[in-house]
Structures are given as C-alpha cells and as structure tokens.
Design a protein around this motif. Sequence first.
Motif, PDB file in Angstrom:
ATOM      1  N   LYS A  30      11.473  -1.300   8.705  1.00 48.01           N
ATOM      2  CA  LYS A  30      10.971  -1.781  10.235  1.00 48.01           C
ATOM      3  C   LYS A  30      10.858  -2.674  10.537  1.00 48.01           C
ATOM      4  O   LYS A  30       9.837  -3.906   9.945  1.00 48.01           O
ATOM      5  N   PHE A  31      11.172  -3.399  12.150  1.00 47.02           N
ATOM      6  CA  PHE A  31      11.181  -4.872  11.857  1.00 47.02           C
ATOM      7  C   PHE A  31       9.264  -4.494  12.843  1.00 47.02           C
ATOM      8  O   PHE A  31       9.844  -3.459  13.405  1.00 47.02           O
ATOM      9  N   ILE A  32       8.393  -5.397  12.748  1.00 48.19           N
ATOM     10  CA  ILE A  32       6.984  -6.060  13.440  1.00 48.19           C
ATOM     11  C   ILE A  32       6.615  -6.743  13.624  1.00 48.19           C
ATOM     12  O   ILE A  32       7.768  -7.745  13.086  1.00 48.19           O
ATOM     13  N   ASN A  33       5.869  -7.304  14.940  1.00 45.97           N
ATOM     14  CA  ASN A  33       6.272  -8.820  15.988  1.00 45.97           C
ATOM     15  C   ASN A  33       4.907  -9.386  14.795  1.00 45.97           C
ATOM     16  O   ASN A  33       4.389  -9.066  13.622  1.00 45.97           O
ATOM     17  N   GLY A  34       5.431 -10.385  14.135  1.00 45.81           N
ATOM     18  CA  GLY A  34       4.428 -11.340  13.347  1.00 45.81           C
ATOM     19  C   GLY A  34       3.822 -12.656  14.498  1.00 45.81           C
ATOM     20  O   GLY A  34       4.029 -12.657  15.676  1.00 45.81           O
ATOM     21  N   PRO A  35       2.977 -13.236  14.160  1.00 45.94           N
ATOM     22  CA  PRO A  35       2.734 -14.211  14.910  1.00 45.94           C
ATOM     23  C   PRO A  35       3.327 -15.166  14.857  1.00 45.94           C
ATOM     24  O   PRO A  35       3.320 -16.101  15.815  1.00 45.94           O
ATOM     25  N   ASP A  36       4.944 -16.055  13.654  1.00 47.78           N
ATOM     26  CA  ASP A  36       5.396 -16.349  14.634  1.00 47.78           C
ATOM     27  C   ASP A  36       6.763 -16.048  14.372  1.00 47.78           C
ATOM     28  O   ASP A  36       7.434 -16.991  15.270  1.00 47.78           O
ATOM     29  N   ARG A  37       7.333 -14.963  13.863  1.00 50.67           N
ATOM     30  CA  ARG A  37       8.099 -14.329  13.916  1.00 50.67           C
ATOM     31  C   ARG A  37       8.088 -13.131  13.252  1.00 50.67           C
ATOM     32  O   ARG A  37       7.440 -12.682  13.020  1.00 50.67           O
ATOM     33  N   PRO A  38       9.264 -12.515  13.576  1.00 47.08           N
ATOM     34  CA  PRO A  38       9.118 -10.957  13.485  1.00 47.08           C
ATOM     35  C   PRO A  38       8.786 -10.511  11.387  1.00 47.08           C
ATOM     36  O   PRO A  38       9.868 -11.478  11.353  1.00 47.08           O
ATOM     37  N   ARG A  39       8.735  -9.564  10.881  1.00 46.25           N
ATOM     38  CA  ARG A  39       8.824  -9.362   9.615  1.00 46.25           C
ATOM     39  C   ARG A  39       9.423  -8.127   9.381  1.00 46.25           C
ATOM     40  O   ARG A  39       8.877  -7.101  10.047  1.00 46.25           O
ATOM     41  N   LEU A  40      10.124  -8.222   8.423  1.00 46.66           N
ATOM     42  CA  LEU A  40      10.593  -6.463   7.731  1.00 46.66           C
ATOM     43  C   LEU A  40       9.452  -5.342   7.066  1.00 46.66           C
ATOM     44  O   LEU A  40       9.225  -6.371   5.571  1.00 46.66           O
ATOM     45  N   LYS A  41       9.337  -4.969   7.297  1.00 53.44           N
ATOM     46  CA  LYS A  41       8.079  -3.797   6.867  1.00 53.44           C
ATOM     47  C   LYS A  41       9.223  -2.817   6.088  1.00 53.44           C
ATOM     48  O   LYS A  41      10.072  -2.194   6.241  1.00 53.44           O
ATOM     49  N   LEU A  42       8.811  -2.312   4.842  1.00 52.31           N
ATOM     50  CA  LEU A  42      10.012  -1.909   3.914  1.00 52.31           C
ATOM     51  C   LEU A  42       9.063  -0.092   3.875  1.00 52.31           C
ATOM     52  O   LEU A  42       7.487  -0.312   3.144  1.00 52.31           O
ATOM     53  N   ASN A  43       9.609   0.946   3.407  1.00 51.93           N
ATOM     54  CA  ASN A  43       8.452   1.946   2.770  1.00 51.93           C
ATOM     55  C   ASN A  43       9.683   2.169   1.141  1.00 51.93           C
ATOM     56  O   ASN A  43      10.962   2.626   1.954  1.00 51.93           O
ATOM     57  N   LEU A  44       8.559   2.292   0.214  1.00 47.47           N
ATOM     58  CA  LEU A  44       9.280   2.262  -1.083  1.00 47.47           C
ATOM     59  C   LEU A  44       9.009   3.573  -1.517  1.00 47.47           C
ATOM     60  O   LEU A  44       7.725   3.941  -1.420  1.00 47.47           O
ATOM     61  N   SER A  45       9.470   4.001  -2.520  1.00 49.12           N
ATOM     62  CA  SER A  45       9.590   5.546  -2.937  1.00 49.12           C
ATOM     63  C   SER A  45       9.750   4.914  -4.209  1.00 49.12           C
ATOM     64  O   SER A  45      10.882   4.256  -5.274  1.00 49.12           O
ATOM     65  N   ASP A  46       9.420   5.870  -5.449  1.00 49.91           N
ATOM     66  CA  ASP A  46       9.664   6.213  -6.913  1.00 49.91           C
ATOM     67  C   ASP A  46       9.750   7.129  -7.254  1.00 49.91           C
ATOM     68  O   ASP A  46       9.584   7.912  -8.536  1.00 49.91           O
ATOM     69  N   GLY A  47       9.807   8.640  -5.692  1.00 49.78           N
ATOM     70  CA  GLY A  47      10.341   9.698  -6.358  1.00 49.78           C
ATOM     71  C   GLY A  47       8.943  10.456  -5.958  1.00 49.78           C
ATOM     72  O   GLY A  47       9.553  11.395  -6.673  1.00 49.78           O
ATOM     73  N   ILE A  48       7.854   9.655  -6.837  1.00 51.21           N
ATOM     74  CA  ILE A  48       6.145  10.871  -6.445  1.00 51.21           C
ATOM     75  C   ILE A  48       5.402  10.312  -5.370  1.00 51.21           C
ATOM     76  O   ILE A  48       4.893  11.437  -4.733  1.00 51.21           O
ATOM     77  N   HIS A  49       5.520   8.967  -5.143  1.00 53.81           N
ATOM     78  CA  HIS A  49       4.732   8.323  -4.406  1.00 53.81           C
ATOM     79  C   HIS A  49       5.674   6.867  -3.403  1.00 53.81           C
ATOM     80  O   HIS A  49       6.370   7.003  -3.758  1.00 53.81           O
TER      81      HIS A  49
END
Length: 145
Positions: A30-49
């Motif tokens: 997900k691209f999210i707005n930041g103070p200088d430029r957009p940032r890319l947020k990731l949803n990460l999984s290890d199969g449990i969490h």
Amino acid sequence: MPVELTQGAISALFNGQKPKDPILQCLGTKFINGPDRPRLKLNLSDGIHIFSTALLAHLLIDFINDGRLQQYTVFKLKQYHSILLQDSKRIVVCLDIEILQSAEEVGGKIGEPVRLGVSQNAADMCGCLPLTTRPGVEDVYMDAL
C-alpha cells in the motif's frame, strides 16, 4: 517446490529480535502519504502471524515497478532495520530482499496467519526513513485477508 516460511520470524521482529535472513511472504502493498513523498507499506507473513508495519526502502522500488514483489511473493529478508517508536510501536524497514518464489509460483496465501497486536498507524507516523516513491501511481493496496 514450495519454500518454507520462517515460522516465528514475525513475532521475533515485532519483539525487537533480529532473525537472520527470515523467509517471508508479502500479503499486500500500500502506498501511503508521507511528509516528503509516498511510502510503501508491506503486509508480511511468516505463515503464523502478519506484520503490517513494514516499509520498503526507496532503493528497492524496482521490485514493485517491475512486478517482482507483489501479493503472495515469497522472499528472503536479507537486510533490514527495526525501529521502536516513542509510543512503543515497532516498524521494520526492508533494506535488501531476495525473491525466492513469484506470486504465480506460490499461488496464494501460505498458512492461516493472524495479525499481531500493532497499530496500523505506526508506519505512517515515521517521516524520517529512506522509503519508496512512485510518482503518479494511485493506491495499490492488495490485502490478502
């Protein structure tokens, strides 16, 4: 041949431990707005969490631009930086990754991961990191849950 995720790695990252070269699955970006430029947020999984306050370093933007890193991709997190914010929220900045299996090879979510108790806003509050940008691109959030 399926790659095994590093079970317990998300919990370790969340608690400030530093697992070596954990193998994780991207469940969305997900691209999210930041103070200088957009940032890319990731949803990460290890199969449990699931850990949803990970950010991709700006130098890795080509992984998104060329489609190597997308929902269900499995990768090795080779280098990262873990930051504990003042409000006790933790974010992880992914600095170097190695793609192990494409989303097409994996074919879907691995395991039945559940979210750890972390604020969705933790990544949004940090404006000082070398994060991604992709001008002119709309929000491309792909949530696998």
